[in-house]
Scaffold this motif. Structure first.
Motif, PDB file in Angstrom:
ATOM      1  N   THR A 527       0.847  -1.194   0.000  1.00 17.30           N
ATOM      2  CA  THR A 527       0.000   0.000   0.000  1.00 17.30           C
ATOM      3  C   THR A 527       0.881   1.242   0.000  1.00 17.30           C
ATOM      4  O   THR A 527       2.116   1.156  -0.027  1.00 17.30           O
ATOM      5  CB  THR A 527      -0.936  -0.001   1.222  1.00 17.30           C
ATOM      6  N   MET A 531      -2.443   8.273  -3.350  1.00 15.60           N
ATOM      7  CA  MET A 531      -2.486   7.750  -4.714  1.00 15.60           C
ATOM      8  C   MET A 531      -1.257   8.194  -5.500  1.00 15.60           C
ATOM      9  O   MET A 531      -0.608   9.185  -5.171  1.00 15.60           O
ATOM     10  CB  MET A 531      -3.766   8.236  -5.419  1.00 15.60           C
ATOM     11  N   ASP A 557      -5.743  -7.560  -7.348  1.00 17.50           N
ATOM     12  CA  ASP A 557      -6.022  -6.114  -7.393  1.00 17.50           C
ATOM     13  C   ASP A 557      -7.080  -5.808  -6.337  1.00 17.50           C
ATOM     14  O   ASP A 557      -8.280  -5.934  -6.553  1.00 17.50           O
ATOM     15  CB  ASP A 557      -6.514  -5.712  -8.781  1.00 17.50           C
ATOM     16  N   ASP A 559      -7.582  -2.872  -4.891  1.00 25.22           N
ATOM     17  CA  ASP A 559      -8.075  -1.490  -4.923  1.00 25.22           C
ATOM     18  C   ASP A 559      -9.360  -1.478  -5.745  1.00 25.22           C
ATOM     19  O   ASP A 559      -9.354  -1.204  -6.945  1.00 25.22           O
ATOM     20  CB  ASP A 559      -7.019  -0.572  -5.528  1.00 25.22           C
ATOM     21  N   ASP A 640      -2.646  -5.702  -4.119  1.00 27.80           N
ATOM     22  CA  ASP A 640      -2.561  -4.245  -4.322  1.00 27.80           C
ATOM     23  C   ASP A 640      -3.645  -3.605  -3.452  1.00 27.80           C
ATOM     24  O   ASP A 640      -4.827  -3.638  -3.787  1.00 27.80           O
ATOM     25  CB  ASP A 640      -2.762  -3.916  -5.796  1.00 27.80           C
ATOM     26  N   PRO A 642      -5.493  -0.394  -1.415  1.00 23.74           N
ATOM     27  CA  PRO A 642      -5.682   1.050  -1.597  1.00 23.74           C
ATOM     28  C   PRO A 642      -5.071   1.833  -0.429  1.00 23.74           C
ATOM     29  O   PRO A 642      -4.881   1.294   0.661  1.00 23.74           O
ATOM     30  CB  PRO A 642      -7.200   1.206  -1.630  1.00 23.74           C
TER      31      PRO A 642
END
Length: 825
Positions: A527, A531, A557, A559, A640, A642
């Motif tokens: 993480t 962004m 994935d 996120d 992945d 967020p």
């Protein structure tokens, strides 16, 4: 798990993880990085100094040196006979130079219409002339009576003439003050002589008439003794009265001269006498004087008594009290009084005490005389008056001659030693001094500006800052250099695929090896604080590097709000993914895709359709069971995740992973954001394992270089290693790339380019099925790690050895040593 508990329970302050302060090496790094701010501060100060030198009006200085004699030495007859070379304090005389009276006299002696300023206006206008007193500097040479008068003005002629005029009028002013005091004394004595002569004449006539009419010619012995005593005190009183009047006349004249010269707050004798210390000393002096007068009357030759020993003690006490009075009066009148004026004040006060004491003693004998017969008493009074007036007349004439000699002896107090000359060079502004000070001040301002800009930059610049925030227990698994994105690359930022031998690829492989050697951990989540800090780039490169090492790798994935892994691998979005597996019971084999056709051991689980509540996906029992199942089929699972600031599901993800890695973007990630993220994850007992420092300028980290054979070097580059650019252009780029503004500009350019460079997306390939390398997860688990034409036997108890992929075959080829592989299409 013990390590997990220690990390979760860490309570370290964000800035207590490292040593406090800043090292000299860090200062040099900051200075080099912010060098343009240092130059800017230096240039601004130098520009201001240059502007001041251009706008400032030149000022010229002319100086005259004079020898000044103190007023009391130049105005007394005794000074003519004093051949000693000792200097006298001239503080008051020096102060008179800048008095309003002396300045006005000097200006009046000049023709001001002859002098003009830089605008052509003459000095007759007070606005043009300005405050000349502020432009006069008076200094004395130590232990001498030499005084230097310096005048500064924009007109060199005025500076010279005004300095000489000040010296001339100053001489007249001091001479006038000295002469005025002696003239006042002479006039006073001359006025007293006729009055005394008249009184003596009346007293003589009265004595003669009394003797004729009373027929008394001789006084009795007692009467004679009383008359003698009264006459003694009366004869002592009259000179004291004259002396008091002379001292008061001198003080009045001196104060009037000082007031005319511009002095204020001058104290009168009454004000000085009112001081409590002075009053107490005068009372003590009166007591001693009274006793002394008694002993003096007894010690006269007529009495035959000797009291010299006691008289000596009394005189010593009187001397000490008089000294104390002199010291106190010096304190009260120090701003303006000279030695002569101070002595006159002391003399006036002590004389008043003497007069009071003698009056009291005389009154005692006068009272006794009043008891005698009237005719005898009258005769004694008349004889006393005649004796007194004769003595006073003689004393007045002596004093008059002395004052006349002193008045005639008064000469000039000031002698010009060096006259002022016309200055040719301005003394202000001092260009050399101003520019030197501006250089030093500009350097200081530039340095402070550099440190200030650095302090305002809250982004993380180096690994030591990460350790200060997170603590030394969390390692930096590796740093990734800032990379160049080009449109010719099939997969932008996927360095391990585009150029396996590049410097960037080796940095990603280092991180992959760090994870590979942690055999107890299989599931990782990566993480970031915010962004666009490079977590997808790190996940893709590390996952591909692990796959090339022979491991089975699954990228999830996670996120679900802003998925990026499909676009990173240039795959079209699939509507079937993680969300569908959890919510619609879709089989895992139908959700997992294979990003690279030639790398069968790297799989991707896309997000699928966006859920209403993303956090619910990762807390769903079906998701938790799926992780446990996938852990049996894959060597590594990388999720992945967020950023926590924009998605709360990171906490849910961290509960079901073996390790959580934080991506930190150099120059972009803020210290506060990293601290908040680490604090929240530790509070949630997340298994933090370390950081990846992304987007680093390689030259700021290390000077490491090495080469592969014939001239192929890694160097400091980050995408420029194979460029044929000329050396001058490379050096220019190297100079520019050290600044923070360049770094941020490059970061924004990379983010902007990354969103536009992809023009074509590929159809995703299912990882399992009849047209795939594996039919299902069970087949992948039962089959040894697969490559194109070579397989390696593996032991279920050990991690499989890496197979010979394209990179391995290239390194094994002796003819390919030192050659760059052909770019992939």
């Amino acid at each position: 798990m013990r390590e997990h508990d220690e990390l979760a329970s860490g309570s370290m302050s964000p800035f207590e993880g490292g040593d406090e302060g800043i090292s000299i090496a860090e200062l040099f790094i900051i200075f080099r990085k912010r060098f343009k701010w240092f130059v800017a501060g230096l240039i601004v100060v130098l520009a201001l100094a240059s502007g001041y030198l251009r706008l400032a009006t030149p000022q010229y200085e002319s100086q005259v040196s004079v020898l000044v004699e103190a007023i009391q030495r130049a105005s007394t007859f005794e000074s003519l006979l004093d051949v000693s070379s000792s200097s006298t304090k001239i503080a008051t005389e020096v102060e008179l130079i800048t008095s309003r009276s002396n300045i006005n006299l000097a200006l009046a002696s000049l023709d001001l219409s002859r002098y003009q300023n830089s605008d052509g206006e003459d000095y007759r206008s007070k606005a043009v002339l300005g405050n000349v007193r502020e432009r006069i500097v008076v200094s004395t040479v130590k232990d001498t009576n030499i005084v230097k008068i310096a005048v500064t003005d924009q007109s060199p002629a005025f500076a010279r003439d005004f300095a000489n005029a000040l010296a001339s009028t100053y001489d007249n002013l001091l001479t006038g003050i000295a002469k005025n005091s002696k003239t006042a004394q002479r006039e006073f004595i001359e006025a007293q002589i006729p009055l005394n002569d008249t009184a003596l004449s009346r007293a003589s006539d009265a004595l003669g008439d009394f003797r004729e009419n009373s027929e008394i010619i001789q006084l009795s012995d007692k009467s004679s003794m009383l008359i003698e005593q009264i006459s003694y005190y009366t004869l002592r009183l009259e000179p004291l009265k004259l002396q008091l009047g002379e001292a008061q006349a001198f003080i009045t004249s001196y104060n009037a001269s000082l007031a005319k010269a511009g002095f204020t707050n001058l104290l009168s004798c009454e004000q000085i006498r009112a001081d409590h210390i002075i009053a107490s000393k005068l009372e003590e002096l009166s007591a001693w004087k009274t006793e002394l007068s008694m002993y003096e009357s007894l010690s006269r030759p007529a009495t035959g008594l000797d009291s010299s020993s006691r008289t000596y003690v009394i005189n010593s006490a009187i001397g000490q009290v008089t000294k104390d009075l002199l010291n106190r009066i010096n304190e009260l009148t120090r701003p303006y009084a000279t030695e002569a004026n101070t002595q006159a004040i002391v003399g006036a006060l002590t004389t008043e005490v003497d007069i009071e004491v003698l009056h009291k003693r005389a009154d005692v004998f006068t009272e006794e005389l009043s008891q005698l017969p009237v005719l005898e008493r009258r005769l004694s009074e008349l004889q006393r008056d005649v004796q007194i007036y004769e003595a006073i007349g003689l004393k007045l004439r002596e004093m008059l001659e002395e004052v006349k000699l002193s008045e005639a002896a008064i000469t000039g107090n000031v002698t010009v030693v060096d006259a002022a000359i016309l200055p040719t060079r301005p003394v202000r502004p001092n260009k050399l001094l101003i520019m030197a000070v501006a250089l030093l001040l500009g350097s200081a301002v530039g340095l402070l500006l550099t440190l200030g800009i650095e302090a305002l930059d809250v982004s993380i610049q180096n690994e030591s800052q990460i350790k200060k925030i997170a603590g030394k227990d969390l390692p930096v698994l590796g740093w990734i250099p800032l990379m160049k994105i080009t449109s010719s690359d099939k997969y932008p930022t996927l360095s391990v695929y585009n150029d396996p031998l590049s410097y960037e690829s080796e940095r990603f492989k280092l991180v992959a090896n760090m994870l590979y050697n942690r055999s107890e951990r299989q599931i990782y989540s990566i993480t970031s604080c915010a962004m666009a800090e490079g977590k997808s780039t790190i996940i893709g490169n590390v996952a591909l590097a692990l796959a090339q090492m022979g491991s089975r790798v699954l990228v999830i994935d996670g996120d679900l709000r802003l998925p990026s892994m499909e676009r990173f691998f240039r795959l079209k979005h699939r509507d079937v993914g993680l969300t569908d597996f959890v919510t619609k019971n879709t089989p895992l084999e139908a959700c997992i895709v294979q990003p690279f056709e030639e790398t069968a051991t790297l799989h991707l689980l896309p997000p699928g359709n966006a859920p209403l509540v993303p956090a619910a996906i990762f807390s769903n029992p079906r998701y938790i069971k799926a992780l446990a199942l996938l852990k049996q089929y894959y060597d590594f699972i990388i999720i992945d995740a967020p950023p926590l600031e924009s998605a709360s599901e990171l906490i849910s993800i961290s509960k079901h992973v073996d390790g959580l890695i934080i991506t930190v973007r150099a120059g972009i990630t803020s210290k506060g954001a990293l601290y908040d993220l680490v604090t929240n994850l530790r509070t949630a007992a997340a298994p933090l394992v370390g950081f990846v420092f992304n987007g680093v300028l390689a030259s700021a980290i290390t000077s490491y270089r090495y080469g592969y054979g014939r001239g192929y070097g890694y160097g400091y580059g980050y995408g420029y290693g194979y460029s044929n650019t000329k050396g001058a252009k490379r050096r220019s780029h190297r100079r520019r790339r050290g600044s923070t503004s360049w770094y941020r500009k490059r970061y924004k350019q990379d983010v902007k380019t990354r969103g536009k460079i992809l023009t074509e997306l590929f159809e995703p390939i299912l990882a399992f099925g009849p047209h795939s390398a594996f039919m299902n997860l069970s087949e992948m688990a039962n089959r040894p790690n697969h490559t194109d034409d070579v397989s390696v036997e593996t032991n279920s108890a050990k991690r499989p050895e890496p197979s010979l992929d394209a990179l391995s075959r290239l390194e094994a080829d002796t003819e390919a040593v030192g050659k760059k592989p052909e770019p992939r299409s």
